[in-house]
Motif scaffolding. Structure first.
Motif, mmCIF file in Angstrom:
data_model
loop_
_atom_site.group_PDB
_atom_site.id
_atom_site.type_symbol
_atom_site.label_atom_id
_atom_site.label_comp_id
_atom_site.label_asym_id
_atom_site.label_seq_id
_atom_site.Cartn_x
_atom_site.Cartn_y
_atom_site.Cartn_z
ATOM 1 N N VAL A 153 0.862 -1.184 0.000
ATOM 2 C CA VAL A 153 0.000 0.000 0.000
ATOM 3 C C VAL A 153 0.900 1.235 0.000
ATOM 4 N N PHE A 154 0.769 2.077 -1.030
ATOM 5 C CA PHE A 154 1.606 3.278 -1.116
ATOM 6 C C PHE A 154 0.996 4.251 -2.115
ATOM 7 N N ALA A 155 1.560 5.444 -2.153
ATOM 8 C CA ALA A 155 1.117 6.484 -3.085
ATOM 9 C C ALA A 155 2.154 6.593 -4.198
ATOM 10 N N ARG A 165 -3.393 6.904 -2.723
ATOM 11 C CA ARG A 165 -2.735 5.616 -2.507
ATOM 12 C C ARG A 165 -3.360 4.519 -3.373
ATOM 13 N N ARG A 166 -2.587 3.504 -3.635
ATOM 14 C CA ARG A 166 -3.053 2.352 -4.392
ATOM 15 C C ARG A 166 -2.552 1.077 -3.725
ATOM 16 N N LEU A 192 -6.574 -0.306 1.831
ATOM 17 C CA LEU A 192 -6.453 1.148 1.909
ATOM 18 C C LEU A 192 -6.853 1.656 3.288
ATOM 19 N N GLY A 193 -7.535 0.806 4.053
ATOM 20 C CA GLY A 193 -7.861 1.134 5.435
ATOM 21 C C GLY A 193 -6.701 0.909 6.389
ATOM 22 N N LYS A 194 -5.594 0.405 5.876
ATOM 23 C CA LYS A 194 -4.403 0.167 6.685
ATOM 24 C C LYS A 194 -3.359 1.250 6.405
ATOM 25 N N LEU A 195 -2.317 1.268 7.201
ATOM 26 C CA LEU A 195 -1.205 2.181 6.971
ATOM 27 C C LEU A 195 -0.424 1.756 5.731
#
Length: 232
Positions: A153-155, A165-166, A192-195
């Motif tokens: 998960v990152f932008a 983010r994707r 996406l609900g996570k860090l």
């Protein structure tokens, strides 16, 4: 259903995000046997399916592993996306059952590389097929089994001021490594609900879709994630 011109029964293997609608796909299911891949599409420019067009009579949405009867008008292949069928928006879809998750091997495609490899985007790996290669491709959907799926998960555009983010999947298949964007809305929403960070999901079946050509290439996407074991 007697008045319908054409109805096909399929095991739903993707209900993935596409523009303002969804991309639905599955394997045809006849006489308890898996048939060809099938992608019902709308008459819009990019074929995305609206909620109204794909819903059951009770208003609910088809889910992965549902056995669904889909009203269709005609076959409408588009180049390498030979699986496309124009849906009939005047009829409800009908759920006829649920495919057993522990029998997914009956629907899994042969183990081989995902079309052509060797071309990658900046953040991906083996995630793109160039226009010149697309002419020799005759399909755009695969169900594969992977021993280990990791999600990141990152932008991707953060360095350029885009903080959106994707979710990206990392896995190994047929001796090749892949990093592909996830378009499965359930897993996108969950992760996406996570860090930001890396997460291990474990063994999975993945529906891989080769999207429409865009600016000289088609991109491989993880359209559905079906976990073999609980994880993540």
């Amino acid at each position: 259903m007697a008045n319908r011109k054409l109805v096909k029964r399929m095991v739903c293997l993707a209900n993935s995000r596409k523009l303002a609608g969804r991309c639905i796909a599955g394997r045809e299911w006849r006489d308890q046997c898996a048939g060809d891949w099938l992608r019902p599409i709308s008459d819009r420019e990019h074929g995305e399916v609206s909620e109204y067009e794909r819903q059951y009579e009770d208003g609910s949405d088809p889910r992965v592993l549902d056995i669904v009867e889909v009203p269709l008008l005609r076959h409408r292949p588009a180049g390498f996306q030979a699986e496309n069928w124009l849906l009939d928006p005047e009829w409800y879809w009908v759920k006829q059952g649920q495919f057993p998750q522990d029998e997914l091997e009956r629907l899994t495609d042969p183990v081989e590389p995902l079309w052509f490899d060797g071309d990658s985007t900046y953040h991906g790996h083996n995630d793109r097929v160039r226009e010149a290669q697309l002419e020799s491709i005759g399909d755009s959907l695969r169900l594969i089994a992977v021993e280990r799926l990791g999600l990141e998960v990152f932008a991707p555009g953060e360095a350029f001021g885009n903080s959106k983010r994707r979710v990206q999947g990392r896995f190994r298949h047929a001796g090749r490594d892949y990093r592909l964007w996830v378009t499965d809305p359930l897993y996108e929403r969950r992760y996406l609900g996570k860090l930001n960070g890396s997460y291990e999901v474990g063994p999975c079946h993945l529906t891989i879709s080769l999207g429409e050509e865009f600016e000289g290439a088609a991109y491989k996407l993880i359209a559905a994630i079906i976990e073999t074991e609980c994880g993540g």
